[in-house]
Scaffold this motif. Structure first.
Motif, PDB file in Angstrom:
ATOM      1  N   SER A 257      39.243 -30.827  64.165  1.00  0.00           N
ATOM      2  CA  SER A 257      40.597 -31.385  64.245  1.00  0.00           C
ATOM      3  C   SER A 257      40.577 -32.835  64.744  1.00  0.00           C
ATOM      4  N   SER A 258      39.779 -33.123  65.763  1.00  0.00           N
ATOM      5  CA  SER A 258      39.745 -34.504  66.261  1.00  0.00           C
ATOM      6  C   SER A 258      39.038 -35.419  65.251  1.00  0.00           C
ATOM      7  N   PHE A 259      38.062 -34.869  64.525  1.00  0.00           N
ATOM      8  CA  PHE A 259      37.416 -35.633  63.464  1.00  0.00           C
ATOM      9  C   PHE A 259      38.435 -35.992  62.382  1.00  0.00           C
ATOM     10  N   GLY A 260      39.143 -34.985  61.868  1.00  0.00           N
ATOM     11  CA  GLY A 260      40.136 -35.232  60.814  1.00  0.00           C
ATOM     12  C   GLY A 260      41.211 -36.199  61.265  1.00  0.00           C
ATOM     13  N   ASN A 261      41.713 -36.029  62.477  1.00  0.00           N
ATOM     14  CA  ASN A 261      42.760 -36.919  62.985  1.00  0.00           C
ATOM     15  C   ASN A 261      42.278 -38.350  63.131  1.00  0.00           C
ATOM     16  N   SER A 262      40.980 -38.557  63.379  1.00  0.00           N
ATOM     17  CA  SER A 262      40.460 -39.912  63.562  1.00  0.00           C
ATOM     18  C   SER A 262      40.471 -40.698  62.256  1.00  0.00           C
ATOM     19  N   TRP A 263      40.513 -40.017  61.125  1.00  0.00           N
ATOM     20  CA  TRP A 263      40.500 -40.688  59.820  1.00  0.00           C
ATOM     21  C   TRP A 263      41.897 -40.836  59.224  1.00  0.00           C
ATOM     22  N   LYS A 264      42.941 -40.451  59.961  1.00  0.00           N
ATOM     23  CA  LYS A 264      44.308 -40.598  59.450  1.00  0.00           C
ATOM     24  C   LYS A 264      44.646 -42.062  59.255  1.00  0.00           C
ATOM     25  N   VAL A 265      45.391 -42.333  58.223  1.00  0.00           N
ATOM     26  CA  VAL A 265      45.892 -43.684  57.984  1.00  0.00           C
ATOM     27  C   VAL A 265      47.414 -43.610  57.945  1.00  0.00           C
ATOM     28  N   PRO A 266      48.082 -44.709  58.307  1.00  0.00           N
ATOM     29  CA  PRO A 266      49.561 -44.665  58.306  1.00  0.00           C
ATOM     30  C   PRO A 266      50.125 -44.486  56.908  1.00  0.00           C
TER      31      PRO A 266
END
Length: 101
Positions: free
Chosen positions: A92-101
């Motif tokens: 989850s923290s991995f996926g969230n780190s790659w979020k873009v606006p």
């Protein structure tokens, strides 16, 4: 390339569903219920427009990739590498780190 459901656009221009697209090294093809996007960079993405996405990377990129699909070096210890280079302990923290606006 932007893909939202079955709506595809390239540089803001809509690609009509079912119509092939080939410009500037980008190819969009429709395969039944799937749409596939390929680039001259050695990356191909296919989606059913709902929940399934498949990413394929050419062997020439082995060890030179980064992002949600990992580093492509067969070392599971760095599969959750975040954009700043550290490795996340949880998916989850991995996926969230790659979020873009």
């Amino acid at each position: 390339v932007t893909l939202r459901g079955r709506n595809v656009s390239v540089n803001g221009a809509v690609v009509p569903e079912g119509q092939p697209y080939l410009r500037s090294g980008i190819t969009v093809t429709w395969l039944g219920d799937w749409v596939a996007v390929a680039s001259g960079l050695g990356v191909r993405v296919a989606s059913d427009g709902h929940q399934t996405v498949t990413v394929m990377v050419d062997a020439e990129l082995r060890g030179n990739a980064r992002g949600l699909c990992g580093t492509y070096n067969d070392d599971p210890a760095d599969d959750f590498q975040r954009p700043r280079g550290d490795v996340a302990a949880f998916a989850s923290s991995f996926g969230n780190s790659w979020k873009v606006p």
